[in-house]
Design a protein around this motif. Structure first.
Motif, mmCIF file in Angstrom:
data_model
loop_
_atom_site.group_PDB
_atom_site.id
_atom_site.type_symbol
_atom_site.label_atom_id
_atom_site.label_comp_id
_atom_site.label_asym_id
_atom_site.label_seq_id
_atom_site.Cartn_x
_atom_site.Cartn_y
_atom_site.Cartn_z
ATOM 1 N N ARG A 49 0.946 -1.199 -0.192
ATOM 2 C CA ARG A 49 -0.058 0.561 0.266
ATOM 3 C C ARG A 49 1.023 0.965 0.243
ATOM 4 N NH1 ARG A 49 -2.975 -3.102 3.406
ATOM 5 N NH2 ARG A 49 -2.525 -1.818 5.512
ATOM 6 N N CYS A 50 1.720 1.460 1.034
ATOM 7 C CA CYS A 50 3.328 2.117 0.589
ATOM 8 C C CYS A 50 3.413 2.632 -0.574
ATOM 9 C CB CYS A 50 4.040 2.159 1.648
ATOM 10 S SG CYS A 50 3.688 2.192 3.463
ATOM 11 N N ILE A 51 3.383 2.034 -1.750
ATOM 12 C CA ILE A 51 4.741 1.605 -2.490
ATOM 13 C C ILE A 51 3.157 2.286 -4.354
ATOM 14 C CG2 ILE A 51 5.253 0.457 -4.757
ATOM 15 C CD1 ILE A 51 7.241 -1.653 -2.908
ATOM 16 N N ALA A 52 2.178 1.612 -3.761
ATOM 17 C CA ALA A 52 0.848 1.984 -4.375
ATOM 18 C C ALA A 52 0.623 3.631 -3.988
ATOM 19 C CB ALA A 52 -0.070 0.995 -4.051
ATOM 20 N N LEU A 53 0.897 3.801 -3.148
ATOM 21 C CA LEU A 53 0.463 5.602 -2.531
ATOM 22 C C LEU A 53 -0.607 5.377 -1.972
ATOM 23 C CD1 LEU A 53 2.532 7.377 -5.121
ATOM 24 C CD2 LEU A 53 3.224 6.974 -3.436
ATOM 25 N N GLN A 54 -1.078 4.118 -1.445
ATOM 26 C CA GLN A 54 -2.600 4.365 -0.747
ATOM 27 C C GLN A 54 -2.293 4.777 0.553
ATOM 28 O OE1 GLN A 54 -3.737 -0.059 -2.016
ATOM 29 N NE2 GLN A 54 -4.644 0.862 -3.398
ATOM 30 N N GLU A 55 -1.135 4.243 1.278
ATOM 31 C CA GLU A 55 -0.522 4.837 2.705
ATOM 32 C C GLU A 55 0.318 5.451 2.196
ATOM 33 O OE1 GLU A 55 -1.731 3.858 5.460
ATOM 34 O OE2 GLU A 55 -3.505 2.443 5.022
ATOM 35 N N ARG A 56 0.754 6.753 3.557
ATOM 36 C CA ARG A 56 1.957 7.290 3.657
ATOM 37 C C ARG A 56 2.696 6.772 4.996
ATOM 38 N NH1 ARG A 56 2.747 11.941 0.934
ATOM 39 N NH2 ARG A 56 0.845 13.446 -0.062
ATOM 40 N N PRO A 57 3.951 6.771 4.500
ATOM 41 C CA PRO A 57 5.139 6.013 5.580
ATOM 42 C C PRO A 57 4.653 7.119 6.345
ATOM 43 C CG PRO A 57 5.817 5.666 3.326
ATOM 44 C CD PRO A 57 4.840 7.144 2.808
ATOM 45 N N ASP A 58 5.495 6.830 7.603
ATOM 46 C CA ASP A 58 5.610 7.844 9.082
ATOM 47 C C ASP A 58 7.072 7.762 8.920
ATOM 48 O OD1 ASP A 58 3.409 6.488 10.281
ATOM 49 O OD2 ASP A 58 3.781 5.091 11.151
ATOM 50 N N ARG A 59 8.077 7.461 8.043
ATOM 51 C CA ARG A 59 8.779 7.526 7.640
ATOM 52 C C ARG A 59 9.542 7.193 6.774
ATOM 53 N NH1 ARG A 59 9.347 6.590 13.222
ATOM 54 N NH2 ARG A 59 10.635 4.178 12.989
ATOM 55 N N GLY A 60 10.424 7.761 6.370
ATOM 56 C CA GLY A 60 11.289 6.636 5.489
ATOM 57 C C GLY A 60 10.389 7.580 4.304
ATOM 58 N N VAL A 61 11.225 7.638 2.670
ATOM 59 C CA VAL A 61 10.717 7.647 1.326
ATOM 60 C C VAL A 61 10.103 6.576 0.435
ATOM 61 C CG1 VAL A 61 11.174 9.003 -0.809
ATOM 62 C CG2 VAL A 61 11.900 9.673 1.571
ATOM 63 N N VAL A 62 10.154 6.672 -0.484
ATOM 64 C CA VAL A 62 9.280 5.941 -1.987
ATOM 65 C C VAL A 62 9.549 6.650 -3.059
ATOM 66 C CG1 VAL A 62 7.356 4.479 -3.137
ATOM 67 C CG2 VAL A 62 7.009 4.298 -0.302
ATOM 68 N N ARG A 63 10.497 6.420 -4.055
ATOM 69 C CA ARG A 63 10.704 7.151 -4.800
ATOM 70 C C ARG A 63 10.508 5.928 -5.869
ATOM 71 N NH1 ARG A 63 14.056 11.380 -3.779
ATOM 72 N NH2 ARG A 63 15.158 10.957 -2.046
ATOM 73 N N LEU A 64 9.961 6.526 -6.902
ATOM 74 C CA LEU A 64 9.242 6.220 -8.599
ATOM 75 C C LEU A 64 9.478 6.590 -9.472
ATOM 76 C CD1 LEU A 64 5.632 6.142 -8.072
ATOM 77 C CD2 LEU A 64 7.035 4.134 -7.294
ATOM 78 N N ASP A 65 11.069 5.565 -10.301
ATOM 79 C CA ASP A 65 11.963 6.599 -11.175
ATOM 80 C C ASP A 65 12.370 7.754 -10.478
ATOM 81 O OD1 ASP A 65 11.467 4.608 -13.047
ATOM 82 O OD2 ASP A 65 9.871 5.670 -13.739
ATOM 83 N N GLY A 66 12.835 7.781 -9.204
ATOM 84 C CA GLY A 66 14.125 9.149 -8.650
ATOM 85 C C GLY A 66 12.253 10.133 -8.242
ATOM 86 N N LEU A 67 10.907 9.344 -8.600
ATOM 87 C CA LEU A 67 10.350 10.795 -7.783
ATOM 88 C C LEU A 67 10.479 10.985 -6.378
ATOM 89 C CD1 LEU A 67 7.993 13.394 -8.439
ATOM 90 C CD2 LEU A 67 6.071 11.600 -8.995
ATOM 91 N N ASN A 68 10.177 11.443 -5.611
ATOM 92 C CA ASN A 68 10.233 11.535 -4.609
ATOM 93 C C ASN A 68 8.291 11.335 -3.695
ATOM 94 O OD1 ASN A 68 9.696 11.961 -1.028
ATOM 95 N ND2 ASN A 68 11.574 12.793 -1.192
#
Length: 337
Positions: A49-68
């Motif tokens: 769900r974090c990768i799918a942008l359905q949840e926002r992490p409390d800490r840390g970053v998910v990048r898609l092709d470098g996009l924060n």
């Protein structure tokens, strides 16, 4: 490419916070089929769900092709989400619509015209092997077929990434292979990056290129499947390689016994006979078996070894890519005579 950097996520529970993910970092290469595997409650679905942008992490970053993605909101967030197809554990299909109509629904929402829509739906029905079922309703299909329809629907808008959360859950064993084959075809024919979460090691064995093993919200193992199975005590090796059982009477016939993992057509088919002939030793298979990781044949054997040049033969095998180790003695590896 998907990059998960030091992601942590927790949820409220009876007045406290329960950690679902703990400082998780993984890289998913573009065009790969990546498995996130672990027991129930390990954090697999939360990571998806974090990768799918359905949840926002409390800490840390998910990048898609470098996009924060943490910087996204509003219209831009919706645009990026359209690049992510999601298949949940329960297919979300409209009972009143046909299979073709269900697959077409995301295209209708995007305003795709009729001819283009019909062409896209036809291609996806062919991809998932359900062209003959196009006019049927969801209630007329099996669980495995419904899961394949859900995959087609998730692919309709042409996402770059497909996330499948436990895609074989509740699917009969004889149909699970067809569901996995569809995910593999999506990767191979459409160039989609596929992320699969599962508690089932057989899913990893059949379709995954790379794997991350989650336990209690933390990554305990990650890498390519073929690299990880070369380490006999890894979770991946223990889960996907053939089990070994030998009796003490079998082992006692030889000077010693060793375990060997062979990867690839040449190794599985020829390495042991060539070593036996070259060094004039006996290498007898007394346990283990064969399997496949994707299309690659894999063997894990227990060998009974006899001969003066046994050490040289085993070193020669190891130098050619096999993994040779002493068997672990215990109730799981040796059975009573």
């Amino acid at each position: 490419m998907i990059t998960v950097e030091n992601v942590s996520k927790s949820f409220p529970f009876h007045g406290n916070r329960v950690a679902a993910l703990r400082d998780v970092s993984v890289d998913v290469q573009a065009g790969s089929l990546f498995g996130v595997v672990g027991p129930s409650g390990s954090g697999k679905s939360t990571l998806a769900r974090c990768i799918a942008l359905q949840e926002r992490p409390d800490r840390g970053v998910v990048r898609l092709d470098g996009l924060n993605t943490a910087t996204l909101d509003g219209k831009r967030l919706r645009e990026i989400r359209r690049q992510l197809g999601v298949v949940g554990t329960k297919p979300e299909l409209i009972a009143e619509r046909t299979i073709a109509g269900n697959i077409a629904s995301p295209l209708e929402q995007l305003g795709v015209d009729g001819p283009q829509r019909r062409s896209r739906v036809g291609s996806l029905l062919d991809l998932v092997g359900l062209t003959a079922r196009a006019a049927q309703k969801p209630e007329e299909l099996t669980d495995g077929q419904l899961r394949r329809v859900a995959v087609a629907k998730a692919l309709a808008a042409g996402p770059a990434v497909l996330l499948a959360d436990d895609p074989t859950a509740g699917v009969a064993a004889e149909e699970a292979g067809a569901v996995l084959a569809v995910l593999d075809r999506a990767r191979a024919e459409l160039g989609v990056t596929v992320v699969v979460t599962t508690p089932d090691a057989d899913v990893v064995r059949r379709v995954c290129d790379d794997v991350a093993v989650l336990d209690n919200g933390a990554i305990v193992e990650r890498g390519t499947v073929l690299d990880l199975i070369s380490t006999p005590d890894s979770w991946t090796a223990q889960a996907v390689l053939p089990s070994i059982e030998t009796s003490r009477a079998q082992s006692a016939k030889y000077d010693r016994s060793v375990d060997v993992v062979l990867i690839g057509f040449a190794s599985v088919g020829a390495l042991l006979p060539e070593a036996a002939s070259r060094f004039d030793v006996e290498l007898a298979t007394i346990g283990g078996g064969l399997t496949r990781i994707g299309d690659t044949p894999i063997a894990r054997f227990r060998l009974g070894v006899r001969g003066e040049r046994a050490d040289a033969a085993l070193s020669w095998i190891s130098d050619r890519g096999a993994h040779v180790s002493q068997p672990v003695r215990g109730p799981q590896s040796v059975v009573a005579a």
